[in-house]
Design an enzyme around this catalytic site. Structure first.
Site, PDB file in Angstrom:
ATOM      1  N   CYS A  19       0.727  -1.119  -0.113  1.00 10.04           N
ATOM      2  CA  CYS A  19      -0.033  -0.233   0.187  1.00 10.04           C
ATOM      3  C   CYS A  19       0.727   1.399  -0.111  1.00 10.04           C
ATOM      4  O   CYS A  19       0.431   2.283  -0.374  1.00 10.04           O
ATOM      5  CB  CYS A  19      -0.926  -0.094   1.238  1.00 10.04           C
ATOM      6  SG  CYS A  19      -1.854  -1.529   1.458  1.00 10.04           S
ATOM      7  N   HIS A  51      -3.160   6.747   2.755  1.00  6.58           N
ATOM      8  CA  HIS A  51      -3.617   5.580   2.340  1.00  6.58           C
ATOM      9  C   HIS A  51      -5.004   5.103   2.907  1.00  6.58           C
ATOM     10  O   HIS A  51      -4.961   5.120   4.018  1.00  6.58           O
ATOM     11  CB  HIS A  51      -2.648   4.485   2.606  1.00  6.58           C
ATOM     12  CG  HIS A  51      -3.128   3.014   2.332  1.00  6.58           C
ATOM     13  ND1 HIS A  51      -3.874   2.678   1.171  1.00  6.58           N
ATOM     14  CD2 HIS A  51      -3.155   1.791   3.103  1.00  6.58           C
ATOM     15  CE1 HIS A  51      -4.152   1.284   1.214  1.00  6.58           C
ATOM     16  NE2 HIS A  51      -3.859   0.867   2.415  1.00  6.58           N
ATOM     17  N   ASN A  58     -10.105  -0.644   0.769  1.00  9.44           N
ATOM     18  CA  ASN A  58      -8.889  -0.464   0.726  1.00  9.44           C
ATOM     19  C   ASN A  58      -8.480  -1.119  -0.743  1.00  9.44           C
ATOM     20  O   ASN A  58      -8.252  -2.285  -0.946  1.00  9.44           O
ATOM     21  CB  ASN A  58      -8.147  -1.321   1.946  1.00  9.44           C
ATOM     22  CG  ASN A  58      -6.727  -1.242   1.841  1.00  9.44           C
ATOM     23  OD1 ASN A  58      -5.939  -0.936   0.793  1.00  9.44           O
ATOM     24  ND2 ASN A  58      -6.086  -1.517   2.990  1.00  9.44           N
TER      25      ASN A  58
HETATM   26  N1  ACO Z   1     -17.804  -9.665  10.083  1.00  9.82           N
HETATM   27  C1  ACO Z   1     -17.958  -9.965  11.323  1.00  9.82           C
HETATM   28  N2  ACO Z   1     -17.164 -10.270  12.166  1.00  9.82           N
HETATM   29  C2  ACO Z   1     -15.901 -10.339  11.745  1.00  9.82           C
HETATM   30  C3  ACO Z   1     -15.481  -9.959  10.720  1.00  9.82           C
HETATM   31  C4  ACO Z   1     -16.335  -9.642   9.684  1.00  9.82           C
HETATM   32  N3  ACO Z   1     -16.048  -9.258   8.395  1.00  9.82           N
HETATM   33  N4  ACO Z   1     -14.073  -9.991  10.830  1.00  9.82           N
HETATM   34  C5  ACO Z   1     -13.664 -10.413  11.893  1.00  9.82           C
HETATM   35  N5  ACO Z   1     -14.815 -10.430  12.696  1.00  9.82           N
HETATM   36  C6  ACO Z   1     -14.904 -11.209  14.113  1.00  9.82           C
HETATM   37  C7  ACO Z   1     -13.513 -11.643  14.493  1.00  9.82           C
HETATM   38  O1  ACO Z   1     -13.658 -13.190  14.079  1.00  9.82           O
HETATM   39  C8  ACO Z   1     -14.001 -11.519  16.160  1.00  9.82           C
HETATM   40  O2  ACO Z   1     -14.634 -12.373  16.719  1.00  9.82           O
HETATM   41  P1  ACO Z   1     -14.334 -13.154  18.049  1.00  9.82           P
HETATM   42  O3  ACO Z   1     -14.072 -12.054  18.928  1.00  9.82           O
HETATM   43  O4  ACO Z   1     -15.470 -14.021  18.181  1.00  9.82           O
HETATM   44  O5  ACO Z   1     -13.148 -14.022  17.678  1.00  9.82           O
HETATM   45  C9  ACO Z   1     -14.350 -10.284  16.158  1.00  9.82           C
HETATM   46  O6  ACO Z   1     -15.134  -9.839  14.989  1.00  9.82           O
HETATM   47  C10 ACO Z   1     -13.578  -8.974  16.522  1.00  9.82           C
HETATM   48  O7  ACO Z   1     -12.192  -9.105  15.796  1.00  9.82           O
HETATM   49  P2  ACO Z   1     -11.170  -8.217  15.866  1.00  9.82           P
HETATM   50  O8  ACO Z   1      -9.889  -8.655  14.907  1.00  9.82           O
HETATM   51  O9  ACO Z   1     -11.079  -7.881  17.445  1.00  9.82           O
HETATM   52  O10 ACO Z   1     -11.803  -6.808  15.386  1.00  9.82           O
HETATM   53  P3  ACO Z   1     -11.224  -5.154  15.288  1.00  9.82           P
HETATM   54  O11 ACO Z   1     -12.023  -4.497  15.997  1.00  9.82           O
HETATM   55  O12 ACO Z   1      -9.876  -5.380  15.622  1.00  9.82           O
HETATM   56  O13 ACO Z   1     -11.341  -5.092  14.038  1.00  9.82           O
HETATM   57  C11 ACO Z   1     -10.125  -4.941  11.981  1.00  9.82           C
HETATM   58  C12 ACO Z   1     -10.727  -5.874  12.890  1.00  9.82           C
HETATM   59  C13 ACO Z   1     -11.173  -4.055  11.209  1.00  9.82           C
HETATM   60  C14 ACO Z   1      -9.359  -5.836  10.716  1.00  9.82           C
HETATM   61  C15 ACO Z   1      -9.034  -3.922  12.434  1.00  9.82           C
HETATM   62  O14 ACO Z   1      -8.328  -4.737  13.388  1.00  9.82           O
HETATM   63  C16 ACO Z   1      -8.249  -3.361  11.422  1.00  9.82           C
HETATM   64  O15 ACO Z   1      -8.817  -2.380  10.807  1.00  9.82           O
HETATM   65  N6  ACO Z   1      -7.005  -3.344  11.164  1.00  9.82           N
HETATM   66  C17 ACO Z   1      -6.128  -3.096  10.390  1.00  9.82           C
HETATM   67  C18 ACO Z   1      -6.435  -3.628   9.073  1.00  9.82           C
HETATM   68  C19 ACO Z   1      -6.191  -2.921   7.770  1.00  9.82           C
HETATM   69  O16 ACO Z   1      -6.700  -1.858   7.672  1.00  9.82           O
HETATM   70  N7  ACO Z   1      -5.025  -3.332   6.984  1.00  9.82           N
HETATM   71  C20 ACO Z   1      -4.731  -2.896   5.837  1.00  9.82           C
HETATM   72  C21 ACO Z   1      -3.886  -1.599   6.001  1.00  9.82           C
HETATM   73  S1  ACO Z   1      -2.017  -1.796   5.613  1.00  9.82           S
HETATM   74  C22 ACO Z   1      -2.647  -1.930   3.925  1.00  9.82           C
HETATM   75  O17 ACO Z   1      -3.501  -1.693   3.440  1.00  9.82           O
HETATM   76  C23 ACO Z   1      -1.839  -3.041   3.007  1.00  9.82           C
END
Ligand code: ACO
Length: 316
Positions: free
Chosen positions: A119, A243, A273
């Site tokens: 990214c 980004h 993204n």
């Molecule tokens: N729908 C429903 N539930 C979901 C989903 C979904 N799509 N995805 C995960 N969950 C669940 C998980 O399984 C978990 O359930 P559990 O507690 O029963 O195990 C629960 O939701 C919470 O998961 P977390 O990982 O704690 O959720 P969080 O609030 O951290 O959000 C997210 C996850 C959105 C991925 C966040 O961590 C994030 O934004 N991280 C950055 C990711 C990113 O932007 N990456 C790319 C950037 S760099 C680049 O672009 C190359």
């Protein structure tokens, strides 16, 4: 160091391309157990574009490039290099950049290659284009960010498949003596917390929360480094174009930097993204809508798998 660089860059034309299929958050429930409420509240994403038949990273890159060249209004014979930032090209060879070169019927004697920095790739490519032009005497560069993320996703993994989208953005950059230009790049090769192959056989996997933590500390660090290098404050900057990964990452960065949220451009609700495409896609949208006008000072900041990060401050 000040803002004036012996050789800086100006953006003289931009273009973007989006594939034909639009998928709302509700549409994602056909692939995984998820909901509009979960995706919107955790990420700010409301929809994304996915490639349909006969659409891919190459077709998107070519369309965006053609539009950028048209807006730049220069003879394509003046392009001295073509760089495509992508992690989702169709082939290792020919590169996506070579296929753009063919479609645009560009000159043989130019440097044409893909840049892989996930990214942060578009800004790595901008930096590389500038260095190439200084080294080789070129005046104009065609720099593209293009991704078919839908091709590298595991559509059964709800942790990743809802977060990404396809698209491309392109910019024609002009090397200009004494133009404002400040840049920073960085790498954390020890943090391979996002991994994936170029095709679905090795789909993307990510430690979401660790990536989140990395992003919210990297954006402010990157912005502050640029300001310090340029000897200006955020008040002197018209736009910050980051980004577009997650609304909460942008919000946290705004809070940490203590700037008005309106200074941070946001469009991830519509595109999700799009990795290396997100910054040039935003630039084109901003130029087209008149939000970003020639002469305004912008900071661009990218971060992604590798991990990599990069920032550029310049005039539009
Ligand atoms: N729908 C429903 N539930 C979901 C989903 C979904 N799509 N995805 C995960 N969950 C669940 C998980 O399984 C978990 O359930 P559990 O507690 O029963 O195990 C629960 O939701 C919470 O998961 P977390 O990982 O704690 O959720 P969080 O609030 O951290 O959000 C997210 C996850 C959105 C991925 C966040 O961590 C994030 O934004 N991280 C950055 C990711 C990113 O932007 N990456 C790319 C950037 S760099 C680049 O672009 C190359």
């Amino acid at each position: 160091m000040g803002l004036k660089n012996m050789y800086g860059l100006r953006i003289i034309g931009t273009g973007r391309a989006l594939p034909s299929r639009v998928l709302t958050n509700d549409d994602m429930t056909q692939y995984v157990e998820t909901s509009d409420e979960w995706i919107t509240s955790r990420t700010g994403i409301r929809q994304r574009y996915f490639c349909g038949e006969n659409e891919n990273t190459t077709t998107l890159a070519i369309e965006a490039a053609k539009k950028a060249l048209e807006k730049a209004g220069i003879d394509k014979g003046e392009i001295s290099c073509v760089l495509v930032a992508t992690s989702s090209g169709e082939y290792a060879m020919p590169s996506t950049a070579c296929m753009v070169h063919k479609a645009l019927e560009l000159d043989e004697n130019i440097t044409v290659m893909d840049v892989g920095a996930a990214c942060a790739g578009f800004l790595y490519a901008v930096e590389t284009a500038r260095a190439l032009m200084i080294a080789n005497g070129g005046r104009y560069a065609l720099v593209i960010g293009a991704e078919q993320m839908s091709h590298v996703l595991d559509m059964a993994d709800r942790n990743t498949c809802v977060l990404f989208g396809d698209g491309a953005g392109a910019a024609v950059l002009m090397l200009e003596e004494d133009a404002e230009y400040v840049s920073v790049t960085g790498t954390r090769g020890d943090m391979a917390i996002m991994v994936g192959g170029p095709r679905r056989e090795q789909p993307m996997a990510m430690e979401g929360q660790n990536v989140f933590r990395f992003a919210v500390s990297t954006i402010p660090m990157c912005v502050e480094k640029l300001l310090e290098k340029g000897g200006v404050t955020l008040e002197d900057v018209d736009w910050v174009v980051c980004h577009q990964a997650n609304q909460r990452i942008l919000d946290a960065s705004v809070r940490r930097l203590g700037v008005p949220a309106e200074k941070f451009y946001k469009n991830l609700d519509r595109y999700a993204n799009t990795s290396a495409a997100s910054i040039p896609l935003a630039l084109d949208e901003m130029m087209e809508s008149g939000k970003l006008v020639s002469g305004q000072r912008i900071i661009m900041c990218g971060f992604g798998g590798g991990l990599t990060w990069a920032g550029v401050m310049m005039r539009a």
